[in-house]
Design a protein around this motif. Structure first.
Motif, PDB file in Angstrom:
ATOM      1  N   THR A 159     133.424  15.835  -5.252  1.00 48.63           N
ATOM      2  CA  THR A 159     134.593  16.143  -6.066  1.00 48.63           C
ATOM      3  C   THR A 159     135.152  14.817  -6.572  1.00 48.63           C
ATOM      4  O   THR A 159     134.557  13.756  -6.360  1.00 48.63           O
ATOM      5  N   GLU A 179     140.746  20.925  -2.589  1.00 42.97           N
ATOM      6  CA  GLU A 179     139.654  20.286  -3.321  1.00 42.97           C
ATOM      7  C   GLU A 179     138.307  20.598  -2.677  1.00 42.97           C
ATOM      8  O   GLU A 179     137.340  20.943  -3.362  1.00 42.97           O
ATOM      9  N   ALA A 225     135.150  23.306  -3.997  1.00 47.60           N
ATOM     10  CA  ALA A 225     133.763  22.874  -4.167  1.00 47.60           C
ATOM     11  C   ALA A 225     132.815  23.734  -3.339  1.00 47.60           C
ATOM     12  O   ALA A 225     131.724  24.117  -3.810  1.00 47.60           O
TER      13      ALA A 225
END
Length: 221
Positions: A29, A152, A156
């Motif tokens: 990320t 985050e 993903a």
């Protein structure tokens, strides 16, 4: 959240698809590298997992030593679990410039190694059943909480589950008092189911809320 190494996950009769194949892949990320977990991560992540506050809403105890954590990692690092499931685990390594705030966990100290500028901030776990129902859990170490790392990393992982494992649904079981985690999954689109799960937390009665995120649109091929 559940610890998938001890969770009893049942598959519905008649819902089994083709056998699951492990896709070992590092996910990236903007701030994180999600590394497939190995026992070698234990000494690098022990300080974070040893924090008692990490287990406030998790029915587990901190590891008593690096060796204790390494044994746990050895148990869950093999992706091919009983009953045809896959156990997927990613160590969350934050990549960034030098000048780390106090309390961060260093991944390496070798001169000239790019990992000297990175720290481990947590772990994401996913149990993939043969019917492509997935149970998701995560840890973010106390020094790195409330910085968006869980969102985050989970974003993903969920995208990877849709793409690589043809997941049909992702679920998360969360203690009803764990408001930050409940808010997180709701922000990702998870919907709270009507049925709660009556359980215990360190011997005391507790209730888990069950959330699920259903895949939208046709599977990705």
């Amino acid at each position: 959240m559940v610890d998938h190494a001890r969770a009893l996950v049942r598959t519905r009769p008649g819902a089994v698809k083709a056998p699951l194949l492990f896709v070992g892949e590092t996910l990236n990320t903007s701030r994180l590298s999600l590394e497939p977990l190995t026992p070698a991560h234990a000494p690098l992540m022990y300080a974070g997992f040893a924090e008692p506050d990490l287990y406030r809403w998790i029915n587990a105890e901190p590891p008593v030593s690096v060796d204790d954590l390494q044994l746990r990692f050895e148990r869950i690092a093999n992706p091919y679990a009983p009953r045809g499931e896959l156990w997927l685990n990613w160590a969350l390594r934050r990549m960034g410039p030098p000048g780390r705030p106090k309390g961060e966990y260093r991944s390496a100290e070798r001169e000239g190694d790019s990992m000297t500028d990175s720290v481990y901030v947590g772990l994401v776990e996913a149990t993939v059943r043969p019917d492509r129902i997935v149970f998701l859990a995560y840890y973010v170490f106390t020094a790195h909480a409330r910085q968006g790392f869980a969102r985050e990393a989970c974003t993903a992982v969920i995208e990877h589950l849709w793409r690589a494992y043809d997941a049909a649904e992702v679920r998360a079981d969360i203690d009803f008092r764990n408001v930050p985690s409940r808010c997180l999954v709701e922000s990702l689109g998870f919907v709270r189911r009507a049925r709660n799960i009556v359980t215990t937390l360190r011997g005391a009665p507790s209730v888990d809320c069950r959330y699920r995120l259903r895949r939208r649109g046709p599977p990705t091929r």
